[in-house]
Design a protein around this motif. Structure first.
Motif, short mmCIF file in Angstrom:
data_model
loop_
_atom_site.label_atom_id
_atom_site.label_comp_id
_atom_site.label_asym_id
_atom_site.label_seq_id
_atom_site.Cartn_x
_atom_site.Cartn_y
_atom_site.Cartn_z
N GLY A 54 0.81 -1.22 0.00
CA GLY A 54 0.00 0.00 0.00
C GLY A 54 0.84 1.27 0.00
N LEU A 56 4.17 3.43 -1.47
CA LEU A 56 5.04 3.49 -2.65
C LEU A 56 6.26 4.38 -2.44
N HIS A 57 6.44 4.92 -1.24
CA HIS A 57 7.62 5.75 -0.97
C HIS A 57 8.87 4.87 -1.01
N ASP A 58 9.89 5.29 -1.75
CA ASP A 58 11.06 4.41 -1.79
C ASP A 58 12.41 5.10 -1.62
N SER A 102 10.12 -0.80 5.39
CA SER A 102 9.98 0.65 5.39
C SER A 102 8.52 1.02 5.19
N THR A 106 0.95 6.56 7.91
CA THR A 106 0.29 6.05 9.10
C THR A 106 -0.58 4.84 8.74
N ALA A 154 19.16 5.83 7.90
CA ALA A 154 19.81 4.75 7.17
C ALA A 154 21.11 4.34 7.86
N PHE B 31 0.09 8.33 -7.38
CA PHE B 31 1.50 8.32 -6.99
C PHE B 31 2.34 8.38 -8.25
N ASN B 138 11.90 14.18 7.36
CA ASN B 138 11.88 14.36 8.81
C ASN B 138 13.09 15.04 9.42
N ASP B 172 6.61 19.94 3.35
CA ASP B 172 6.69 18.89 4.35
C ASP B 172 8.07 18.91 4.99
N GLU B 194 5.33 20.49 10.17
CA GLU B 194 5.03 19.10 10.48
C GLU B 194 5.59 18.68 11.84
N ASN B 253 -0.25 18.60 7.84
CA ASN B 253 0.00 18.33 6.43
C ASN B 253 -1.24 18.67 5.62
N TYR B 258 -7.79 9.52 5.33
CA TYR B 258 -7.88 8.54 6.41
C TYR B 258 -8.03 9.17 7.79
C1 B12 Z 1 8.93 12.59 -1.15
C2 B12 Z 1 7.56 12.30 -0.56
C3 B12 Z 1 6.60 11.78 -1.42
C4 B12 Z 1 6.89 11.46 -2.88
C5 B12 Z 1 7.48 10.01 -2.93
C6 B12 Z 1 8.54 9.77 -4.00
C7 B12 Z 1 9.18 8.41 -3.86
N1 B12 Z 1 9.55 7.81 -4.96
O1 B12 Z 1 9.37 7.85 -2.79
C8 B12 Z 1 5.44 11.58 -3.48
C9 B12 Z 1 5.19 13.03 -3.84
C10 B12 Z 1 5.17 10.73 -4.70
C11 B12 Z 1 4.60 11.23 -2.23
C12 B12 Z 1 3.32 10.69 -2.28
C13 B12 Z 1 2.49 10.52 -1.16
N2 B12 Z 1 2.76 10.93 0.10
CO1 B12 Z 1 4.49 11.47 0.64
N3 B12 Z 1 6.07 12.30 1.34
C14 B12 Z 1 7.25 12.56 0.82
C15 B12 Z 1 8.13 13.29 1.84
C16 B12 Z 1 8.10 14.78 1.51
C17 B12 Z 1 9.56 12.82 1.95
C18 B12 Z 1 9.77 11.31 2.06
C19 B12 Z 1 11.19 10.97 1.64
O2 B12 Z 1 11.43 10.49 0.55
N4 B12 Z 1 12.17 11.31 2.48
C20 B12 Z 1 13.58 11.12 2.19
C21 B12 Z 1 14.07 9.83 2.85
C22 B12 Z 1 15.58 9.79 2.77
O3 B12 Z 1 13.66 9.82 4.20
P1 B12 Z 1 12.76 8.66 4.87
O4 B12 Z 1 11.92 8.03 3.85
O5 B12 Z 1 12.15 9.17 6.11
O6 B12 Z 1 13.87 7.57 5.24
C23 B12 Z 1 14.86 7.80 6.22
C24 B12 Z 1 14.50 7.19 7.57
O7 B12 Z 1 13.11 7.23 7.84
C25 B12 Z 1 15.07 5.83 7.53
N5 B12 Z 1 14.28 4.68 7.05
C26 B12 Z 1 13.39 4.60 6.05
N6 B12 Z 1 12.96 3.35 5.89
C27 B12 Z 1 13.59 2.60 6.79
C28 B12 Z 1 13.54 1.23 7.06
C29 B12 Z 1 14.33 0.71 8.09
C30 B12 Z 1 14.29 -0.75 8.38
C31 B12 Z 1 15.16 1.57 8.87
C32 B12 Z 1 15.96 1.03 9.98
C33 B12 Z 1 15.22 2.93 8.59
C34 B12 Z 1 14.43 3.44 7.55
O8 B12 Z 1 16.20 5.97 6.69
C35 B12 Z 1 16.06 7.03 5.74
C36 B12 Z 1 17.33 7.83 5.65
O9 B12 Z 1 17.83 8.26 6.87
C37 B12 Z 1 7.37 12.96 3.19
C38 B12 Z 1 7.57 13.99 4.30
C39 B12 Z 1 8.36 13.46 5.44
N7 B12 Z 1 8.31 14.17 6.54
O10 B12 Z 1 9.00 12.43 5.39
C40 B12 Z 1 5.93 12.80 2.70
C41 B12 Z 1 4.98 11.88 3.49
C42 B12 Z 1 5.68 10.59 3.87
N8 B12 Z 1 3.89 11.59 2.46
C43 B12 Z 1 2.74 11.58 2.98
C44 B12 Z 1 1.56 11.34 2.22
C45 B12 Z 1 0.24 11.50 2.97
C46 B12 Z 1 1.62 10.97 0.86
C47 B12 Z 1 0.44 10.63 -0.06
C48 B12 Z 1 -0.65 9.78 0.57
C49 B12 Z 1 -0.09 11.97 -0.58
C50 B12 Z 1 -1.42 11.89 -1.29
N9 B12 Z 1 -2.38 12.54 -0.70
O11 B12 Z 1 -1.53 11.28 -2.32
C51 B12 Z 1 1.14 9.90 -1.24
C52 B12 Z 1 1.27 8.38 -0.93
C53 B12 Z 1 1.08 7.43 -2.05
C54 B12 Z 1 1.37 6.01 -1.58
N10 B12 Z 1 0.43 5.10 -1.71
O12 B12 Z 1 2.45 5.71 -1.07
C55 B12 Z 1 2.76 11.87 4.46
C56 B12 Z 1 2.47 10.69 5.35
C57 B12 Z 1 1.70 11.13 6.58
C58 B12 Z 1 1.38 10.00 7.44
N11 B12 Z 1 1.94 10.00 8.65
O13 B12 Z 1 0.66 9.12 7.05
C59 B12 Z 1 4.17 12.52 4.68
C60 B12 Z 1 4.83 12.28 6.03
C61 B12 Z 1 3.95 14.01 4.47
C62 B12 Z 1 3.15 14.60 5.61
N12 B12 Z 1 3.70 15.45 6.40
O14 B12 Z 1 2.00 14.35 5.79
N13 B12 Z 1 5.24 11.51 -1.13
#
Ligand code: B12
Lengths: 170, 282
Positions: A54, A56-58, A102, A106, A154, B31, B138, B172, B194, B253, B258
């Protein structure tokens, strides 16, 4: 990759620098591995990784995979929107030591619990360590669903895998 | 609907297309997958709707005619997020170092288009201009402040000349490293602050006089907690961020599908209960 990770932690490196370093590392690994015998390239362990169903964030998942690969683990990356059965099947088939999940939403966090339940059902929960992470995931949530570890970044994922997989293979 | 949820404003969106594979996810959410702008050759794919054509704004005008007493926010993207998505994150990152010209060409096309749209819509009767380019996650920003200065700021300055309404920026994540620059650019409000990524109380201390702060009501809380917990959270936010004005209570946000409706209503009710000036907290 350790140094790259350190620079990322102290906000000197950002996502572009991490992804570029990861790309360079993969290219280097390919060259090195093609010249070494199987025994010489023995990995520290196998880690299955994916973004849960469900979701798709990668970007974060890819960074975690790159950091683990850079630290000597063999990575089986299942991509995004991965159903529990697929995690279980890949872990079983490859005898993986750990699985890294990952989730960025929510609404998809509960899928992590579903994966753990599927592992229990398949009778392999005690053979594999479960790591969880992603922006909304917390240490508390990880405990609550019975994961073995949570990492905020990471870089934390590497330390976590080292300690968990070492303790499992020791 | 607005009345039902206790909202006190409406919004209208016009955004440039994103050239990327579209994947429809769970619950019909859209997406973006791989970006389609990989090389110079692909730039010809970027055909924008005609921003000089009056007809392009007819829906916006109709919307404004029916707005009643609600103020209406105009929502768009300036273009850095669209650039990242149209190029694909990995390709964008590599190109930043190995083919900066391509990144600039894509961003230029977006900014030129947005500048035209801004000029037109600011005269239509909207009250506020909001741009939503996510540039952070974050812990910190996607790219460094050096990249923000070289690549993004000069182009945003160009668009800025056409934004004659109060300008609020949405990003965000932890956008704090760019906020000084945004304030200098003339941005007057920041959304969504956020929770978990931004400390809104620290922002209030640092920027309270120069910047309106919007948001911070946690999505996890709105999606999973009880209305009582929402009430308490909003009360504490108004108590801490409300003094002196400049705080707009809203979700950290968006009102994602949901969220629990009773919690969104509890947020609105709490605003009415605690948000009247002079504030009741002494
Ligand atoms: C970029 C982004 C997108 C891009 C995704 C591009 C892609 N190919 O991934 C796009 C624009 C497409 C997108 C879409 C959506 N998004 Co978005 N997105 C983001 C954003 C701005 C950044 C995420 C990101 O890539 N960060 C960069 C990476 C490096 O960070 P990270 O993922 O957090 O990973 C780090 C750590 O968490 C950790 N980590 C990650 N995974 C793992 C796993 C393990 C095992 C471990 C140990 C560590 C670890 O390591 C990483 C590096 O240090 C966040 C905001 C935020 N605060 O994060 C929202 C966010 C995640 N999205 C959100 C939402 C709601 C959506 C959508 C539902 C929007 C919509 N209404 O359509 C859709 C989801 C579609 C779906 N089914 O997945 C919300 C989620 C809210 C919630 N709590 O549910 C966020 C938090 C924004 C917000 N403030 O509301 N999104």
């Amino acid at each position: 990759m350790d140094e790259v990770g350190r620079l990322f932690e102290c906000h000197e490196y950002f996502v572009p620098e991490m992804l570029i370093a990861a790309r360079a590392m993969r290219a280097a690994l390919e060259v090195v591995q093609s010249r070494l015998t199987k025994a010489q390239t023995e990995s520290k362990g196998k880690v299955v990784i994916g973004t849960v169903k469900g979701d798709l964030h990668d970007i974060g998942k890819n960074l975690v995979a790159a950091m683990l690969q850079g630290s000597g683990y063999e990575i089986l990356d299942l991509g995004t929107d991965v159903p529990p059965e697929k995690f279980v099947k890949t872990i079983e088939e490859n005898k993986a030591n750990a699985v890294a999940l990952s989730a960025l939403l929510t609404t998809t966090m509960p899928e992590m619990k579903n994966v753990i339940e599927a592992l229990v059902k398949a009778g392999i929960r005690d053979r594999v360590k479960v790591l969880v992470g992603g922006a909304p995931v917390t240490e508390e949530f990880a405990k609550q669903i019975g994961a073995d570890g949570y990492g905020e970044t990471a870089v934390a994922a590497v330390g976590l895998t080292r300690s968990l997989v070492a303790s499992a293979t020791a | 609907m607005a009345e039902h949820l206790g909202l006190d404003n409406l919004f209208f969106v016009i955004r440039a297309p994103v050239w990327a594979e579209k994947i429809s996810g769970k619950d019909g959410r859209l997406f973006y997958g791989d970006g389609k702008i990989q090389t110079e050759k692909d730039l010809s794919l970027m055909q924008f709707p005609d921003a000089d054509d009056d007809a392009f704004y007819s829906e916006a005008r109709a919307f404004l005619r029916h707005k009643g007493n609600y103020p209406v926010l105009f929502v768009t993207r300036i273009g850095i997020l669209s650039t990242m998505m149209s190029m694909g994150m990995e390709n964008f990152c590599v190109a930043l170092y190995e083919n900066r010209g391509l990144v600039e060409a894509v961003l230029d096309r977006y900014c030129d288009w947005t500048a035209k749209v801004a000029k037109r819509v600011c005269g239509l009767g909207f009250d506020v201009f909001i741009s939503t380019d996510d540039m952070a996650f974050n812990t910190t920003t996607f790219f460094s402040r050096a990249v923000f200065w070289d690549l993004v700021l000069p182009r945003y300055r160009r668009v800025r000349e056409n934004i004659t309404l109060p300008w609020i920026v949405h990003s965000d994540g932890n956008i704090a490293p760019f906020v000084d620059d945004l304030v200098d650019l003339g941005v007057i409000g920041l959304h969504p602050n956020e929770k978990g990524a931004i400390d809104i109380r620290a922002m209030k201390q640092r920027y309270g006089k120069r910047l309106s702060l919007l948001g911070n009501v946690d999505l996890n809380l709105l999606g999973m907690a009880t209305p009582e917990e929402v009430d308490r959270e909003v009360r504490e936010l108004i108590r801490d961020v409300g003094p002196g004005g400049g705080y707009v209570v809203t979700s950290g946000n968006s009102l994602a599908g949901y969220l629990l409706p009773e919690n969104v209503r509890a947020m609105a009710a709490a605003v009415r209960k605690y948000g009247n000036y002079p504030l009741a907290f002494a």
